[in-house]
Design a protein around this motif. Structure first.
Motif, mmCIF file in Angstrom:
data_model
loop_
_atom_site.group_PDB
_atom_site.id
_atom_site.type_symbol
_atom_site.label_atom_id
_atom_site.label_comp_id
_atom_site.label_asym_id
_atom_site.label_seq_id
_atom_site.Cartn_x
_atom_site.Cartn_y
_atom_site.Cartn_z
ATOM 1 N N PHE A 78 0.843 -1.211 0.000
ATOM 2 C CA PHE A 78 0.000 0.000 0.000
ATOM 3 C C PHE A 78 0.872 1.252 0.000
ATOM 4 O O PHE A 78 1.907 1.318 0.675
ATOM 5 N N SER A 79 0.415 2.265 -0.753
ATOM 6 C CA SER A 79 1.043 3.587 -0.655
ATOM 7 C C SER A 79 -0.003 4.667 -0.862
ATOM 8 O O SER A 79 -0.968 4.478 -1.619
ATOM 9 N N PHE A 80 0.168 5.781 -0.178
ATOM 10 C CA PHE A 80 -0.533 6.992 -0.566
ATOM 11 C C PHE A 80 0.150 7.523 -1.821
ATOM 12 O O PHE A 80 1.386 7.604 -1.891
ATOM 13 N N ASN A 81 -0.649 7.892 -2.802
ATOM 14 C CA ASN A 81 -0.207 8.256 -4.146
ATOM 15 C C ASN A 81 0.357 7.031 -4.859
ATOM 16 O O ASN A 81 0.675 6.012 -4.227
ATOM 17 N N TYR A 82 0.445 7.141 -6.160
ATOM 18 C CA TYR A 82 0.817 6.012 -7.005
ATOM 19 C C TYR A 82 2.244 6.195 -7.516
ATOM 20 O O TYR A 82 2.619 7.292 -7.964
ATOM 21 N N PHE A 83 3.034 5.108 -7.475
ATOM 22 C CA PHE A 83 4.424 5.153 -7.899
ATOM 23 C C PHE A 83 4.698 4.025 -8.894
ATOM 24 O O PHE A 83 4.565 2.844 -8.548
ATOM 25 N N PRO A 84 5.065 4.360 -10.127
ATOM 26 C CA PRO A 84 5.248 3.350 -11.175
ATOM 27 C C PRO A 84 6.216 2.236 -10.816
ATOM 28 O O PRO A 84 5.955 1.063 -11.120
ATOM 29 N N TRP A 140 -3.679 5.005 -3.026
ATOM 30 C CA TRP A 140 -4.790 5.951 -2.835
ATOM 31 C C TRP A 140 -4.227 7.339 -3.104
ATOM 32 O O TRP A 140 -3.395 7.832 -2.348
ATOM 33 N N ILE A 141 -4.653 7.942 -4.191
ATOM 34 C CA ILE A 141 -4.099 9.222 -4.615
ATOM 35 C C ILE A 141 -4.853 10.372 -3.964
ATOM 36 O O ILE A 141 -6.088 10.428 -4.025
ATOM 37 N N TYR A 142 -4.109 11.289 -3.347
ATOM 38 C CA TYR A 142 -4.749 12.464 -2.767
ATOM 39 C C TYR A 142 -4.244 13.771 -3.359
ATOM 40 O O TYR A 142 -4.774 14.838 -3.053
ATOM 41 N N ASP A 143 -3.221 13.711 -4.210
ATOM 42 C CA ASP A 143 -2.736 14.924 -4.868
ATOM 43 C C ASP A 143 -3.459 15.133 -6.191
ATOM 44 O O ASP A 143 -3.844 14.171 -6.867
ATOM 45 N N SER A 144 -3.614 16.393 -6.562
ATOM 46 C CA SER A 144 -4.170 16.730 -7.867
ATOM 47 C C SER A 144 -3.607 18.072 -8.302
ATOM 48 O O SER A 144 -3.662 19.031 -7.524
ATOM 49 N N PRO A 145 -3.019 18.138 -9.507
ATOM 50 C CA PRO A 145 -2.860 17.054 -10.466
ATOM 51 C C PRO A 145 -1.810 16.049 -10.001
ATOM 52 O O PRO A 145 -1.000 16.353 -9.135
ATOM 53 N N TYR A 146 -1.849 14.860 -10.600
ATOM 54 C CA TYR A 146 -0.876 13.835 -10.239
ATOM 55 C C TYR A 146 -0.429 13.120 -11.506
ATOM 56 O O TYR A 146 -1.049 12.159 -11.964
ATOM 57 N N VAL A 147 0.656 13.593 -12.061
ATOM 58 C CA VAL A 147 1.066 13.168 -13.398
ATOM 59 C C VAL A 147 1.505 11.705 -13.453
ATOM 60 O O VAL A 147 1.367 11.047 -14.500
ATOM 61 N N GLN A 148 1.986 11.138 -12.345
ATOM 62 C CA GLN A 148 2.433 9.738 -12.380
ATOM 63 C C GLN A 148 1.281 8.763 -12.612
ATOM 64 O O GLN A 148 1.505 7.605 -12.964
#
Length: 395
Positions: free
Chosen positions: A65-71, A87-95
């Motif tokens: 699990f991570s907050f935000n997505y990492f390729p 679980w993404i909480y930033d916007s925009p989030y280019v990754q």
């Protein structure tokens, strides 16, 4: 896996909600194993791939699990046949536009329903809609914090706004010093138009090739080799919408100052407006919850790149027991009832009218704040969101 206790390898990088999410997973009977992680890691990182693969082999987690997505995390999980929940909480989030997003191991939760629909309409089934959350118990701990007993500065707030006005140095938009007069005029026109519309963002659709070339020659922002994001996405979200947000927040706050005193908590302590007390940045743990609880009216003016979602600020205001007056956002209707749990405005004049009304109708104001707080307790905590994640990956 439904109903069973799980082993969760938690990518630990000091994100928002860290303690709350860990506690939520544990409260559901899961084992949480912390994996220290640098959130600024490159999209392709061999060192992370090696260390994370070893951790997966040693701990046999049911998911990472991570907050935000990492390729890189996704690619490593795919190689190791392990589920990856983010679980993404930033916007925009280019990754989010990395080519790795289609990895079958992914369960990517986004808080903006428009983003979910964007991916869903392109037959990408690894992205799910999940609103953000609050922890009312944690937020309420600071309602009587000793620091505030020693000062009156925080006890006289009628109207408060906590957030950036994007006036800090090195904003992308302000670096575009050599674009043409035509581009400047076109940008001004589309930005002014967008500022008058709530519930839809059309900036990306209005970027012409000429404007894009002009902006690129100033900033040289370009897509990542691993990504499928467009140039229009980068410049609309990271340059133009951010500037619109700053202009809009400044304009609305100045309008409020024509009639009312208000308190501002922002990164730039030098900002000065009529009838504004600028306290500088509010610590999100110790100061912001107190402000939300004690202000008669808390403003939310959403970052324009969040096209439909409920911002974290809004959940924290309501979860603190505060009264929320927000610009209109479509996704509020998924979680709360307008004029019952919170109040929204759809124009500057509407904002001013509702400020006047709710400052003079204390009983209604407090009842709305209480309704929102109680609904958050029973429907919108980190535990509720953890339950949704675990049910989704188990289905």
């Amino acid at each position: 896996m439904e109903g069973k206790q799980m082993r969760i390898l938690y990518m630990d990088w000091g994100s928002f909600g860290r303690d709350e999410q860990i506690d939520a997973f544990k409260s559901l009977g899961n084992t949480v194993i912390l994996f220290p992680f640098d959130s600024h890691t490159r999209r392709v990182n061999e060192e992370l791939d090696t260390s994370l693969s070893e951790a997966i082999m040693c701990n046999s987690p049911d998911f990472v699990f991570s907050f935000n997505y990492f390729p890189q995390i996704s690619n490593t999980c795919q190689t190791n046949n392990t589920k990856y929940v983010s679980w993404i909480y930033d916007s925009p989030y280019v990754q989010l536009y990395s080519k790795s997003v289609i990895n079958p191991c992914n369960y990517i939760f986004v808080f903006d329903k428009d983003i979910f629909h964007e991916f869903n309409s392109n037959n990408i089934n690894t992205v799910y809609y999940l609103p953000l959350a609050a922890d009312p118990v944690r937020l309420s701990k600071y309602n009587n914090f000793d620091f505030f007993k020693k000062t009156t500065a925080y006890n006289k707030t009628d109207i408060a706004f906590v957030g950036s006005l994007y006036t800090e140095d090195n904003q992308f938009f302000d670096r575009m010093t050599n674009i043409s007069d035509y581009s400047k005029g076109y940008l001004k026109a589309i930005m002014n138009a967008q500022m008058n519309i709530y519930g839809e963002n059309f900036i990306e659709k209005l970027i012409t090739s000429e404007l894009l070339d002009d902006m690129y020659n100033s900033l040289h922002l370009s897509p990542d080799p691993d990504g499928v994001e467009t140039m229009e996405y980068l410049y609309s979200q990271y340059v133009i919408n951010r500037k619109i947000t700053g202009l809009e927040r400044t304009s609305l706050l100045k309008l409020i100052g024509t009639k009312y005193k208000y308190d501002l908590y922002t990164i730039d302590p030098k900002l000065s407006f009529p009838n504004c007390t600028n306290h500088g940045k509010a610590d999100p743990i110790e100061i912001a919850p107190y402000v939300y609880k004690t202000a008669k009216i808390n403003l939310n003016i959403t970052l324009r790149s969040i096209t439909s979602g409920i911002p974290l600020r809004a959940f924290e205001i309501i979860g603190s027991g505060g009264f929320l007056l927000s610009n209109y956002q479509n996704d509020f209707s998924d979680c709360y009832v307008a004029d019952e749990d919170y109040v929204y405005f759809d124009s500057p004049d509407d904002m001013m009218n509702k400020i006047e009304y709710y400052l003079s109708h204390e009983k209604e104001r407090k009842e709305i704040a209480r309704n929102g707080y109680e609904k958050t307790l029973v429907q919108h905590t980190f535990v509720h969101r953890a339950e949704t994640m675990m049910k989704t990956i188990s289905s």
